[in-house]
Design a protein around this motif. Sequence first.
Motif, PDB file in Angstrom:
ATOM      1  N   ARG A   3      30.874  41.433  43.493  1.00  0.00           N
ATOM      2  CA  ARG A   3      32.062  40.642  44.365  1.00  0.00           C
ATOM      3  C   ARG A   3      33.212  41.417  43.953  1.00  0.00           C
ATOM      4  NH1 ARG A   3      31.649  34.689  42.402  1.00  0.00           N
ATOM      5  NH2 ARG A   3      31.480  35.863  40.417  1.00  0.00           N
ATOM      6  N   LYS A  34      26.380  38.665  41.816  1.00  0.00           N
ATOM      7  CA  LYS A  34      28.085  38.399  41.408  1.00  0.00           C
ATOM      8  C   LYS A  34      28.630  39.389  40.920  1.00  0.00           C
ATOM      9  CE  LYS A  34      27.892  33.225  40.653  1.00  0.00           C
ATOM     10  NZ  LYS A  34      28.001  32.529  39.596  1.00  0.00           N
ATOM     11  N   LYS A  41      37.549  41.107  44.393  1.00  0.00           N
ATOM     12  CA  LYS A  41      38.764  40.027  44.369  1.00  0.00           C
ATOM     13  C   LYS A  41      39.671  40.360  45.667  1.00  0.00           C
ATOM     14  CE  LYS A  41      40.324  38.573  40.630  1.00  0.00           C
ATOM     15  NZ  LYS A  41      41.124  38.578  39.385  1.00  0.00           N
ATOM     16  N   GLU A  42      39.786  39.124  46.449  1.00  0.00           N
ATOM     17  CA  GLU A  42      40.457  39.012  47.805  1.00  0.00           C
ATOM     18  C   GLU A  42      42.024  39.464  47.432  1.00  0.00           C
ATOM     19  OE1 GLU A  42      40.710  37.013  52.068  1.00  0.00           O
ATOM     20  OE2 GLU A  42      39.725  35.918  50.460  1.00  0.00           O
ATOM     21  N   ASN A  76      36.297  44.436  54.071  1.00  0.00           N
ATOM     22  CA  ASN A  76      35.200  44.012  54.843  1.00  0.00           C
ATOM     23  C   ASN A  76      35.592  44.299  56.253  1.00  0.00           C
ATOM     24  OD1 ASN A  76      34.766  42.819  51.969  1.00  0.00           O
ATOM     25  ND2 ASN A  76      32.760  42.711  53.075  1.00  0.00           N
ATOM     26  N   ASN A 129      40.120  43.428  50.333  1.00  0.00           N
ATOM     27  CA  ASN A 129      39.745  43.249  48.879  1.00  0.00           C
ATOM     28  C   ASN A 129      40.798  44.131  48.038  1.00  0.00           C
ATOM     29  OD1 ASN A 129      37.634  41.454  49.212  1.00  0.00           O
ATOM     30  ND2 ASN A 129      36.712  43.153  50.068  1.00  0.00           N
TER      31      ASN A 129
END
Length: 116
Positions: free
Chosen positions: A110, A107, A112-113, A26, A91
């Motif tokens: 999304r 959702k 995962k970080e 991001n 991510n």
Amino acid sequence: MQNKLLDIVENDQLRNDLPEFKSGDNIKVLVRIKEGAKERIQAFEGLVIAIKNYSTHKTFTVRKISNSVGVERTFPLNSPVIVSIEVLRKNKVRRSKLYYMRDLKGKSARLKELKK
């Protein structure tokens, strides 16, 4: 002969002040926009879904959701229009092109970080 001359000219225009980022990150891109005689800086914040690498003509595509509508914008990396790039979040992804994110909503969209 001509390729060497082009390489010299293009190497002068390369930017070294931008951070490293990859697909799935991001980022916030600050872009200089000229409207008539006025000039302002606009932020475009979203997910990097693609990076296309062709030597000095590297481009990246950023996708964001604005008012329930997906907006994608492609930027040349070495463009003088880009003021700065800030990496907001890294991510974990296993693909270089995240075009499948266009079909996902809520959702399921999304990521995962990445742990530091």
